[in-house]
Design a protein around this motif. Structure first.
Motif, PDB file in Angstrom:
ATOM      1  N   TYR A   1     -50.142 -52.108 112.152  1.00 13.73           N
ATOM      2  CA  TYR A   1     -51.095 -51.196 111.517  1.00 13.73           C
ATOM      3  C   TYR A   1     -51.058 -51.174 109.990  1.00 13.73           C
ATOM      4  CZ  TYR A   1     -51.851 -49.313 116.189  1.00 13.73           C
ATOM      5  OH  TYR A   1     -52.173 -49.170 117.510  1.00 13.73           O
ATOM      6  N   SER A   2     -50.020 -51.745 109.392  1.00 10.74           N
ATOM      7  CA  SER A   2     -49.900 -51.649 107.931  1.00 10.74           C
ATOM      8  C   SER A   2     -51.058 -52.331 107.205  1.00 10.74           C
ATOM      9  CB  SER A   2     -48.559 -52.213 107.455  1.00 10.74           C
ATOM     10  OG  SER A   2     -48.448 -53.584 107.798  1.00 10.74           O
ATOM     11  N   GLY A   3     -51.526 -53.449 107.712  1.00 13.74           N
ATOM     12  CA  GLY A   3     -52.630 -54.161 107.060  1.00 13.74           C
ATOM     13  C   GLY A   3     -53.900 -53.339 107.002  1.00 13.74           C
ATOM     14  N   ALA A   4     -54.262 -52.738 108.118  1.00 17.61           N
ATOM     15  CA  ALA A   4     -55.481 -51.922 108.168  1.00 17.61           C
ATOM     16  C   ALA A   4     -55.345 -50.675 107.303  1.00 17.61           C
ATOM     17  CB  ALA A   4     -55.787 -51.529 109.603  1.00 17.61           C
ATOM     18  N   LEU A   5     -54.177 -50.038 107.359  1.00 17.55           N
ATOM     19  CA  LEU A   5     -53.974 -48.832 106.552  1.00 17.55           C
ATOM     20  C   LEU A   5     -53.944 -49.173 105.060  1.00 17.55           C
ATOM     21  CD1 LEU A   5     -51.325 -46.917 108.698  1.00 17.55           C
ATOM     22  CD2 LEU A   5     -53.798 -46.546 108.588  1.00 17.55           C
ATOM     23  N   TYR A   6     -53.322 -50.297 104.713  1.00 11.92           N
ATOM     24  CA  TYR A   6     -53.283 -50.726 103.311  1.00 11.92           C
ATOM     25  C   TYR A   6     -54.703 -50.949 102.781  1.00 11.92           C
ATOM     26  CZ  TYR A   6     -52.584 -53.606  99.181  1.00 11.92           C
ATOM     27  OH  TYR A   6     -52.634 -54.113  97.896  1.00 11.92           O
TER      28      TYR A   6
ATOM     29  N   LEU B   1     -53.929 -42.466 118.095  1.00 16.77           N
ATOM     30  CA  LEU B   1     -52.836 -42.583 117.131  1.00 16.77           C
ATOM     31  C   LEU B   1     -53.338 -43.210 115.831  1.00 16.77           C
ATOM     32  CD1 LEU B   1     -49.816 -42.374 116.410  1.00 16.77           C
ATOM     33  CD2 LEU B   1     -49.516 -44.635 117.468  1.00 16.77           C
ATOM     34  N   TYR B   2     -54.130 -44.271 115.953  1.00 15.03           N
ATOM     35  CA  TYR B   2     -54.630 -44.939 114.752  1.00 15.03           C
ATOM     36  C   TYR B   2     -55.471 -43.992 113.893  1.00 15.03           C
ATOM     37  CZ  TYR B   2     -57.136 -48.027 111.637  1.00 15.03           C
ATOM     38  OH  TYR B   2     -57.672 -48.607 110.519  1.00 15.03           O
ATOM     39  N   THR B   3     -56.307 -43.179 114.530  1.00 16.62           N
ATOM     40  CA  THR B   3     -57.134 -42.228 113.784  1.00 16.62           C
ATOM     41  C   THR B   3     -56.257 -41.221 113.052  1.00 16.62           C
ATOM     42  OG1 THR B   3     -58.834 -42.470 115.479  1.00 16.62           O
ATOM     43  CG2 THR B   3     -59.040 -40.585 113.996  1.00 16.62           C
ATOM     44  N   TRP B   4     -55.211 -40.743 113.719  1.00 16.00           N
ATOM     45  CA  TRP B   4     -54.280 -39.800 113.107  1.00 16.00           C
ATOM     46  C   TRP B   4     -53.600 -40.442 111.887  1.00 16.00           C
ATOM     47  CZ3 TRP B   4     -48.736 -39.852 113.195  1.00 16.00           C
ATOM     48  CH2 TRP B   4     -48.121 -38.658 112.782  1.00 16.00           C
ATOM     49  N   MET B   5     -53.149 -41.692 112.056  1.00 12.14           N
ATOM     50  CA  MET B   5     -52.491 -42.392 110.948  1.00 12.14           C
ATOM     51  C   MET B   5     -53.483 -42.657 109.813  1.00 12.14           C
ATOM     52  SD  MET B   5     -49.836 -45.055 112.792  1.00 12.14           S
ATOM     53  CE  MET B   5     -51.119 -46.158 113.272  1.00 12.14           C
ATOM     54  N   LEU B   6     -54.707 -43.002 110.151  1.00 11.92           N
ATOM     55  CA  LEU B   6     -55.733 -43.271 109.149  1.00 11.92           C
ATOM     56  C   LEU B   6     -56.027 -42.021 108.330  1.00 11.92           C
ATOM     57  CD1 LEU B   6     -57.547 -45.510 108.076  1.00 11.92           C
ATOM     58  CD2 LEU B   6     -59.279 -44.803 109.729  1.00 11.92           C
ATOM     59  N   ASN B   7     -56.044 -40.861 108.966  1.00  9.70           N
ATOM     60  CA  ASN B   7     -56.248 -39.605 108.234  1.00  9.70           C
ATOM     61  C   ASN B   7     -55.091 -39.331 107.281  1.00  9.70           C
ATOM     62  OD1 ASN B   7     -58.777 -38.805 109.162  1.00  9.70           O
ATOM     63  ND2 ASN B   7     -57.916 -37.915 111.016  1.00  9.70           N
ATOM     64  N   ILE B   8     -53.874 -39.604 107.729  1.00 16.13           N
ATOM     65  CA  ILE B   8     -52.715 -39.438 106.847  1.00 16.13           C
ATOM     66  C   ILE B   8     -52.845 -40.384 105.653  1.00 16.13           C
ATOM     67  CG2 ILE B   8     -50.215 -39.815 106.644  1.00 16.13           C
ATOM     68  CD1 ILE B   8     -49.973 -38.818 109.544  1.00 16.13           C
ATOM     69  N   ALA B   9     -53.220 -41.631 105.915  1.00 15.39           N
ATOM     70  CA  ALA B   9     -53.359 -42.631 104.846  1.00 15.39           C
ATOM     71  C   ALA B   9     -54.462 -42.232 103.872  1.00 15.39           C
ATOM     72  CB  ALA B   9     -53.652 -44.007 105.441  1.00 15.39           C
TER      73      ALA B   9
ATOM     74  N   ASN C   1     -37.097 -44.692 117.594  1.00 17.56           N
ATOM     75  CA  ASN C   1     -36.787 -46.063 117.965  1.00 17.56           C
ATOM     76  C   ASN C   1     -37.239 -47.001 116.837  1.00 17.56           C
ATOM     77  OD1 ASN C   1     -37.588 -48.775 119.099  1.00 17.56           O
ATOM     78  ND2 ASN C   1     -36.520 -47.904 120.873  1.00 17.56           N
ATOM     79  N   GLU C   2     -36.298 -47.722 116.260  1.00 14.30           N
ATOM     80  CA  GLU C   2     -36.588 -48.596 115.123  1.00 14.30           C
ATOM     81  C   GLU C   2     -37.473 -49.782 115.501  1.00 14.30           C
ATOM     82  OE1 GLU C   2     -33.272 -49.677 112.639  1.00 14.30           O
ATOM     83  OE2 GLU C   2     -32.389 -47.680 112.857  1.00 14.30           O
ATOM     84  N   THR C   3     -37.301 -50.320 116.683  1.00 11.51           N
ATOM     85  CA  THR C   3     -38.131 -51.439 117.135  1.00 11.51           C
ATOM     86  C   THR C   3     -39.595 -51.004 117.237  1.00 11.51           C
ATOM     87  OG1 THR C   3     -36.256 -52.294 118.382  1.00 11.51           O
ATOM     88  CG2 THR C   3     -38.419 -53.190 118.916  1.00 11.51           C
ATOM     89  N   ALA C   4     -39.806 -49.809 117.767  1.00  5.90           N
ATOM     90  CA  ALA C   4     -41.172 -49.284 117.886  1.00  5.90           C
ATOM     91  C   ALA C   4     -41.767 -49.034 116.501  1.00  5.90           C
ATOM     92  CB  ALA C   4     -41.170 -47.996 118.702  1.00  5.90           C
ATOM     93  N   PHE C   5     -40.945 -48.551 115.596  1.00  6.05           N
ATOM     94  CA  PHE C   5     -41.453 -48.302 114.247  1.00  6.05           C
ATOM     95  C   PHE C   5     -41.797 -49.619 113.563  1.00  6.05           C
ATOM     96  CE2 PHE C   5     -41.238 -47.144 109.741  1.00  6.05           C
ATOM     97  CZ  PHE C   5     -42.137 -46.081 109.750  1.00  6.05           C
ATOM     98  N   SER C   6     -40.983 -50.651 113.758  1.00  8.84           N
ATOM     99  CA  SER C   6     -41.297 -51.974 113.201  1.00  8.84           C
ATOM    100  C   SER C   6     -42.593 -52.510 113.790  1.00  8.84           C
ATOM    101  CB  SER C   6     -40.162 -52.957 113.487  1.00  8.84           C
ATOM    102  OG  SER C   6     -39.014 -52.581 112.788  1.00  8.84           O
ATOM    103  N   TYR C   7     -42.762 -52.322 115.092  1.00  9.11           N
ATOM    104  CA  TYR C   7     -43.997 -52.736 115.765  1.00  9.11           C
ATOM    105  C   TYR C   7     -45.202 -52.013 115.158  1.00  9.11           C
ATOM    106  CZ  TYR C   7     -47.472 -53.182 119.503  1.00  9.11           C
ATOM    107  OH  TYR C   7     -48.626 -53.429 120.210  1.00  9.11           O
ATOM    108  N   LEU C   8     -45.052 -50.701 114.965  1.00  3.38           N
ATOM    109  CA  LEU C   8     -46.131 -49.898 114.375  1.00  3.38           C
ATOM    110  C   LEU C   8     -46.487 -50.423 112.985  1.00  3.38           C
ATOM    111  CD1 LEU C   8     -47.717 -47.119 114.890  1.00  3.38           C
ATOM    112  CD2 LEU C   8     -46.075 -46.188 113.263  1.00  3.38           C
ATOM    113  N   TYR C   9     -45.472 -50.673 112.184  1.00  3.15           N
ATOM    114  CA  TYR C   9     -45.711 -51.177 110.835  1.00  3.15           C
ATOM    115  C   TYR C   9     -46.378 -52.551 110.867  1.00  3.15           C
ATOM    116  CZ  TYR C   9     -45.116 -52.179 105.910  1.00  3.15           C
ATOM    117  OH  TYR C   9     -45.374 -52.488 104.587  1.00  3.15           O
TER     118      TYR C   9
END
Length: 180
Positions: A31-36, A74-82, A20-28
């Motif tokens: 969370y993009s600021g913290a991951l960046y 989810l955030y922890t999983w994404m943070l590990n990927i980052a 779902n593109e809307t969900a992906f936009s929401y995710l970005y």
């Protein structure tokens, strides 16, 4: 008036797994600021951090089905990927070459007259060099180089438990030294 979307973590994961593109936009957006910031801390270069962030979100999009909520948020999983992507970036030959070829003027003039205190300026590295050799190596690899305890154990061919015990002892000793 624009409707503000809010997803629970499970709803977000479900929608992401359905691409779902809307969900992906929401995710970005959320969370993009913290991951960046996490990536930039490791990489130290804004352009490389931005490139790495884009790679991270592509990887998240492609691998969302491998996320397991029983293993963490989810955030922890994404943070590990980052974090892993940022470490991979710093180890890449291209990144190493760009760091070697930087002009002096990029950093020299930025630091002139700076009152910013860094860990090297307060003598943290000197304190680390005063530790026992078997502790010093672990602290250097873990905190200054960014390796995980598991990676260190494999690299030095010592048990993971030994790495954890020595790092804990080293940190206790550093704490004592800093207090003095």
């Amino acid at each position: 008036m624009e409707q503000v979307l809010q997803y629970s973590e499970s709803e977000l994961v479900l929608l992401l797994s359905r691409r779902n593109e809307t969900a992906f936009s929401y995710l970005y957006d959320h969370y993009s600021g913290a991951l960046y910031t996490s990536i930039l801390t490791i990489v130290g270069d804004q352009e490389a951090a931005a490139d790495t962030l884009q790679e991270v979100f592509i990887k998240i999009f492609r691998q969302i089905d491998s996320y397991d909520s029983s293993k963490g948020r989810l955030y922890t999983w994404m943070l590990n990927i980052a974090r892993n992507a940022a470490i991979d970036t710093t180890r890449s030959k291209g990144f190493q070459k760009t760091k070697q070829n930087q002009e002096l003027s990029e950093n020299v003039y930025d630091l002139a007259g700076s009152s910013e205190i860094k860990s090297d300026d307060i003598g943290l590295r000197k304190l680390v060099h005063g530790l026992r050799p078997e502790w010093r190596v672990l602290v250097e690899l873990s905190y200054f180089e960014g390796y995980t305890q598991d990676e260190i154990a494999k690299m030095l061919d010592i048990p993971l438990g030994t790495v954890k015990t020595r790092l804990r002892a080293a940190l206790k000793e550093l704490h004592k030294l800093i207090k003095e």
